[in-house]
Every structure is written in structure tokens, then in C-alpha cells.
Design a protein around this motif. Structure first.
Motif, PDB file in Angstrom:
ATOM      1  N   LEU A  60       0.816  -1.218   0.000  1.00  0.00           N
ATOM      2  CA  LEU A  60       0.000   0.000   0.000  1.00  0.00           C
ATOM      3  C   LEU A  60       0.847   1.264   0.000  1.00  0.00           C
ATOM      4  O   LEU A  60       0.326   2.369  -0.094  1.00  0.00           O
ATOM      5  CB  LEU A  60      -0.914   0.034   1.234  1.00  0.00           C
ATOM      6  N   ILE A  61       2.177   1.098   0.116  1.00  0.00           N
ATOM      7  CA  ILE A  61       3.059   2.261   0.281  1.00  0.00           C
ATOM      8  C   ILE A  61       4.045   2.340  -0.875  1.00  0.00           C
ATOM      9  O   ILE A  61       4.577   1.324  -1.333  1.00  0.00           O
ATOM     10  CB  ILE A  61       3.827   2.153   1.612  1.00  0.00           C
ATOM     11  N   GLU A  62       4.285   3.546  -1.333  1.00  0.00           N
ATOM     12  CA  GLU A  62       5.303   3.784  -2.353  1.00  0.00           C
ATOM     13  C   GLU A  62       6.197   4.928  -1.905  1.00  0.00           C
ATOM     14  O   GLU A  62       5.793   5.771  -1.107  1.00  0.00           O
ATOM     15  CB  GLU A  62       4.643   4.110  -3.694  1.00  0.00           C
ATOM     16  N   THR A  63       7.424   4.938  -2.432  1.00  0.00           N
ATOM     17  CA  THR A  63       8.371   6.006  -2.106  1.00  0.00           C
ATOM     18  C   THR A  63       8.347   7.055  -3.207  1.00  0.00           C
ATOM     19  O   THR A  63       8.477   6.729  -4.390  1.00  0.00           O
ATOM     20  CB  THR A  63       9.794   5.439  -1.957  1.00  0.00           C
ATOM     21  N   LEU A  67       7.399   8.530   2.222  1.00  0.00           N
ATOM     22  CA  LEU A  67       6.502   7.396   2.045  1.00  0.00           C
ATOM     23  C   LEU A  67       5.085   7.920   1.853  1.00  0.00           C
ATOM     24  O   LEU A  67       4.653   8.819   2.576  1.00  0.00           O
ATOM     25  CB  LEU A  67       6.550   6.475   3.272  1.00  0.00           C
ATOM     26  N   SER A  68       4.390   7.346   0.890  1.00  0.00           N
ATOM     27  CA  SER A  68       3.029   7.803   0.615  1.00  0.00           C
ATOM     28  C   SER A  68       2.142   6.604   0.331  1.00  0.00           C
ATOM     29  O   SER A  68       2.562   5.642  -0.321  1.00  0.00           O
ATOM     30  CB  SER A  68       3.030   8.755  -0.583  1.00  0.00           C
ATOM     31  N   THR A  69       0.925   6.661   0.818  1.00  0.00           N
ATOM     32  CA  THR A  69      -0.009   5.564   0.563  1.00  0.00           C
ATOM     33  C   THR A  69      -0.589   5.701  -0.844  1.00  0.00           C
ATOM     34  O   THR A  69      -0.870   6.807  -1.313  1.00  0.00           O
ATOM     35  CB  THR A  69      -1.158   5.584   1.588  1.00  0.00           C
ATOM     36  N   LYS A  70      -0.742   4.537  -1.514  1.00  0.00           N
ATOM     37  CA  LYS A  70      -1.365   4.527  -2.846  1.00  0.00           C
ATOM     38  C   LYS A  70      -2.875   4.733  -2.657  1.00  0.00           C
ATOM     39  O   LYS A  70      -3.505   3.996  -1.904  1.00  0.00           O
ATOM     40  CB  LYS A  70      -1.090   3.192  -3.536  1.00  0.00           C
TER      41      LYS A  70
END
Length: 263
Positions: free
Chosen positions: A171-174, A220-223
């Protein structure tokens, strides 16, 4: 490494003197991440000293590598605790009074000859975070870590319930660039490649925090779609506890901008 979302619910009043104004001792609505880190991971990761004497008994040892009890142990274990953001909170003001001991000294009231303060020295008012207040924080830690379900925090060692949800990696992308972090941050723990562009300052010891910060760097950011789909699989209480999105700086650790705290 894994990212954990934690909800903290106060089961006792929490008090720590952020500001002292005459006889009023006020508690800031944010929970500092350094104090929270000691509450969560002392004993298992930070040594719990049996007894300290002399100057060491009164000296804070947050980032002091020469002291046995410090936060650098958590850097070694790959653990980082963010400051706690108030979600629902209220205050309770309690008046306290210390009884005078006749053989120790005479009570000196306002206006008395010899009074060193312009107010009575044997009572005060403590503005405390009230029972039922709720907070949100995040923990970066190994996947096999054990996060306690109950902790004690503040001058009164108040009891706090900790509910944890591990956020799946998928669920997380950089990302990299400018972004807004709605969660409070400790500026001393930000890596050197992250720049603070704009922020609100939360003045509190031992280090002022920042909130609603605009930053530049990796984060870090949630999709968006996957995050909403994940929330829909949770029960109503857990769904309400999680925010609409998460943006947090990467590479954060205790004293990241301080050479003494290098991993």
C-alpha cells in the motif's frame, strides 16, 4: 522494515509541564516522540537502570551515547516512533496543594515579607489531558517487533491503551519532491536530505515539534486506491482510526541531523 499505525487512548489523566505560568502548569496537546519512545520500548530495547546517583540522576540522556539509557539503542534496533497527533482530546484542570510542615518553614503568602515569589509557593493548578483523549502515531520497526498493548506516560505514569495496525508494504510507495505532512514531526530527527519549507512550530521541551509541515525530499506515501480498498476491509472502528492518506519522510531516526546520533 514495517510501518505501524498506532491509536493511543488515555485511561488516566496525562500531565507533563510544558509551560509554567505562575501557578498554572500547562500540558501541551501533542505527545513528544522522545518521551513516547521511552514509554514504548524501555526494558526490551532501552536499558532500564536500577538506580542512578549524583549528576546522572538529573541529567537527560536522550542522544548521549556515553549514557546507558538513551534513544540511540532504538537506532540500532531500526525502531523509530513519531510524535503523537491529537485526534480527540480534552483537558481537566486540577488544583494541588502541598501541606506546610511546621518545623520546616513558615508558609509565605503573596505580599508576605520575605516571599520570593509573587504567589503562594505551596499550591498550583495542573492542566492535564483528560481521560478518553485519543492520539495517533506511527512506528517504523522490524516486522517481528512486539509493540506493547499498554504503556504508562507523563509525570503521573498515566495508563494508555495502544492499538496497532500494521500497514502492508503493497500500500506504500516512495516518492520524491515537495509534499505536505499533516502528522507532527521532530525536526532534529529529520535526515539531512529533507528540507523544511513551511511549518507550524509546537513549542515544547526538550525539542520543539513542527506540525502541518511542507517539506522537500523522499517520503513514504499511501497509494490512493489501494489504501481506500484496504480500509474498507477493516471494521468500522479501525476504518475511522486510519487517516485518508499518509505522507511521512523516509530516512528518519533519532538525532538524524546530529553527528553524535549516527547509526
Amino acid at each position: 522494515m514495517a510501518l505501524y499505525h498506532c491509536t493511543l487512548t488515555l485511561h488516566d489523566n496525562v500531565f507533563f509541564a510544558t509551560r509554567e505560568m505562575g501557578i498554572l502548569y500547562e500540558t501541551e496537546k501533542y505527545l513528544h516522540n522522545w518521551g513516547l519512545s521511552f514509554a514504548l520500548f524501555t526494558i526490551n530495547y532501552i536499558p532500564q537502570l536500577y538506580r542512578i546517583q549524583g549528576e546522572l540522576a538529573q541529567k537527560p540522556t536522550y542522544l548521549d551515547a556515553s549514557a546507558e539509557q538513551n534513544l540511540l539503542h532504538l537506532n540500532q534496533a531500526g525502531i523509530y516512533v513519531f510524535p503523537a497527533q491529537p485526534i480527540n482530546w480534552s483537558y481537566q484542570i486540577n488544583t494541588f496543594k502541598a501541606a506546610q510542615v511546621a518545623y520546616y518553614g513558615k508558609s509565605k503568602q503573596f505580599g508576605d515579607k520575605g516571599a520570593e515569589k509573587n504567589y503562594p509557593i505551596n499550591y498550583g493548578r495542573a492542566k492535564e489531558l483528560a481521560v478518553g483523549s485519543q492520539y495517533r502515531t506511527y512506528i517504523i520497526a522490524p516486522e517481528n517487533i512486539k509493540i506493547p498493548h499498554w504503556i504508562r506516560l507523563g509525570k503521573w505514569a498515566a495508563k494508555i491503551k495502544v492499538e496497532t495496525i500494521q500497514i502492508p508494504d503493497r500500500l506504500i510507495e516512495t516518492k520524491s519532491g515537495n509534499y505536505t505532512c499533516s502528522h507532527p514531526l521532530n525536526p532534529l530527527d529529520l535526515p539531512n536530505n529533507t528540507r523544511l519549507l513551511l511549518y507550524n512550530r509546537v513549542v515544547m521541551p526538550p525539542v520543539s515539534l513542527v506540525s502541518q509541515a511542507q517539506l522537500h525530499g523522499e517520503y513514504l506515501s499511501t497509494k490512493k486506491e489501494e489504501w481506500q480498498a484496504f480500509k474498507s476491509t477493516l471494521n468500522i472502528q479501525q476504518n475511522q482510526q486510519l487517516p485518508q492518506e499518509i505522507n511521512l519522510p523516509t530516512g528518519i531516526f533519532y538525532g538524524a541531523g546530529n553527528v553524535v546520533a549516527a547509526v
